[in-house]
Design a protein around this motif. Sequence first.
Motif, PDB file in Angstrom:
ATOM      1  N   ALA A   1       0.826  -1.213   0.000  1.00  0.00           N
ATOM      2  CA  ALA A   1       0.000   0.000   0.000  1.00  0.00           C
ATOM      3  C   ALA A   1       0.862   1.266   0.000  1.00  0.00           C
ATOM      4  O   ALA A   1       0.344   2.371  -0.104  1.00  0.00           O
ATOM      5  CB  ALA A   1      -0.934  -0.004   1.213  1.00  0.00           C
ATOM      6  N   GLY A   2       2.186   1.095   0.160  1.00  0.00           N
ATOM      7  CA  GLY A   2       3.088   2.238   0.140  1.00  0.00           C
ATOM      8  C   GLY A   2       3.048   3.096   1.387  1.00  0.00           C
ATOM      9  O   GLY A   2       3.380   4.276   1.347  1.00  0.00           O
ATOM     10  N   ILE A   3       2.665   2.505   2.501  1.00  0.00           N
ATOM     11  CA  ILE A   3       2.585   3.258   3.749  1.00  0.00           C
ATOM     12  C   ILE A   3       3.991   3.439   4.318  1.00  0.00           C
ATOM     13  O   ILE A   3       4.744   2.481   4.460  1.00  0.00           O
ATOM     14  CB  ILE A   3       1.678   2.537   4.763  1.00  0.00           C
ATOM     15  N   GLU A   4       4.325   4.690   4.625  1.00  0.00           N
ATOM     16  CA  GLU A   4       5.614   4.988   5.241  1.00  0.00           C
ATOM     17  C   GLU A   4       5.556   4.555   6.700  1.00  0.00           C
ATOM     18  O   GLU A   4       4.660   4.971   7.440  1.00  0.00           O
ATOM     19  CB  GLU A   4       5.915   6.489   5.154  1.00  0.00           C
ATOM     20  N   LEU A   5       6.519   3.772   7.119  1.00  0.00           N
ATOM     21  CA  LEU A   5       6.533   3.298   8.493  1.00  0.00           C
ATOM     22  C   LEU A   5       7.578   4.018   9.311  1.00  0.00           C
ATOM     23  O   LEU A   5       8.620   4.417   8.791  1.00  0.00           O
ATOM     24  CB  LEU A   5       6.846   1.788   8.509  1.00  0.00           C
ATOM     25  N   ARG A   6       7.275   4.196  10.586  1.00  0.00           N
ATOM     26  CA  ARG A   6       8.250   4.766  11.517  1.00  0.00           C
ATOM     27  C   ARG A   6       9.394   3.788  11.669  1.00  0.00           C
ATOM     28  O   ARG A   6       9.185   2.592  11.772  1.00  0.00           O
ATOM     29  CB  ARG A   6       7.616   4.980  12.890  1.00  0.00           C
ATOM     30  N   ARG A   7      10.578   4.301  11.666  1.00  0.00           N
ATOM     31  CA  ARG A   7      11.765   3.452  11.862  1.00  0.00           C
ATOM     32  C   ARG A   7      12.202   3.547  13.317  1.00  0.00           C
ATOM     33  O   ARG A   7      12.000   4.564  13.967  1.00  0.00           O
ATOM     34  CB  ARG A   7      12.908   3.914  10.958  1.00  0.00           C
TER      35      ARG A   7
END
Length: 78
Positions: free
Chosen positions: A69-75
Motif C-alpha cells: 500500500a506504500g505506507i511509510e513506516l516509523r523506523r
Amino acid sequence: MPPITPDPIGGVADGLASVVALRELADRLEDAEVERALREGWTWIQVAEALGVTRQAVHKKHLRRIADAGIELRRRNG
C-alpha cells in the motif's frame, strides 16, 4: 435413504455461515485499523499491544499488505 432437506432459516447452517461472515468482517476491520494506526505513526509494538498479540505476529500478518500500500513506516532509529 431419506432426502436431505435444508435447515430452516436460523438453523445450524445459518449459524455457521454467520460465524464465517463475522470472521471475514473482523479480518477486514483489523486490516483497516492496523493500516490507519501505522499511517498515524503508531509502531508495530503499539499496534500489537492494542490487539493483544505479539509484535512479530502483527508484523507477519500485515507487513506485506502495508508495504504494497506504500505506507511509510516509523523506523526504530530515526
